[in-house]
Design an enzyme around this catalytic site. Structure first.
Site, mmCIF file in Angstrom:
data_model
loop_
_atom_site.group_PDB
_atom_site.id
_atom_site.type_symbol
_atom_site.label_atom_id
_atom_site.label_comp_id
_atom_site.label_asym_id
_atom_site.label_seq_id
_atom_site.Cartn_x
_atom_site.Cartn_y
_atom_site.Cartn_z
ATOM 1 N N TYR A 119 -11.171 -0.643 8.355
ATOM 2 C CA TYR A 119 -10.839 0.778 8.194
ATOM 3 C C TYR A 119 -9.431 1.118 8.691
ATOM 4 C CZ TYR A 119 -11.375 5.855 9.098
ATOM 5 O OH TYR A 119 -11.217 7.212 9.140
ATOM 6 N N SER B 253 -5.016 10.938 8.204
ATOM 7 C CA SER B 253 -5.177 9.569 8.676
ATOM 8 C C SER B 253 -6.428 9.568 9.546
ATOM 9 C CB SER B 253 -3.932 9.121 9.461
ATOM 10 O OG SER B 253 -4.087 7.821 9.989
ATOM 11 N N LYS C 67 -5.600 3.484 7.514
ATOM 12 C CA LYS C 67 -5.190 4.674 8.248
ATOM 13 C C LYS C 67 -3.803 4.502 8.861
ATOM 14 C CE LYS C 67 -8.740 6.791 6.972
ATOM 15 N NZ LYS C 67 -8.577 7.886 6.006
#
Length: 138
Positions: A19, A5, A23
């Site tokens: 982004y 992650s 994650k």
């Protein structure tokens, strides 16, 4: 089984809205897989590295908004070798949350308690950038 992650998977940061959701999703996937596979003796882990000194980070830094820079502070990026060594240690110790640096480790352990304080500090830093920018434009 280990997935990577990011520290951005533990805390939403200004400038990472494209982004960070992916994650955070890696974390959720691995938490679900851990619950499903532990009864079968399968180790599942997820890695939360901070910035890593790679060509990708160098390119990102060329375009990173000032707000993101001030929120992130001046943490020195880890080397890829440091992250790899932390992953191997985490696997050897059968850890679920593998945090190669103190910052992500604190977020992983105390994020719920730290979030209000971190958000307040990050908001203060972003406001300071905006004030600075508006006075230089005037």
């Amino acid at each position: 089984m280990v997935a990577v992650s990011s520290a951005a998977g533990l805390l939403g940061i200004f400038g990472y809205s494209a982004y960070a959701p992916a994650k955070f999703a890696v974390r959720g996937l691995m938490e679900s897989l851990r619950a499903e596979l532990v009864p079968h003796g399968v180790h599942v882990g997820v890695v939360f590295p901070p910035d890593v000194d790679t060509p990708q980070l160098a390119e990102e830094n060329r375009w990173k908004p000032e707000e993101t820079r001030v929120v992130g502070g001046t943490n020195k990026p880890l080397t890829a070798e440091q992250v790899a060594a932390a992953i191997v240690r985490g696997i050897d110790q059968r850890r679920f949350m593998i945090c190669p640096a103190p910052g992500p480790r604190a977020l992983a352990r105390f994020g719920g308690v730290l979030m209000p304080f971190l958000n307040r500090e990050f908001d203060r830093r972003v406001r300071a950038v905006h004030r600075s920018t508006s006075t230089t434009k005037a």
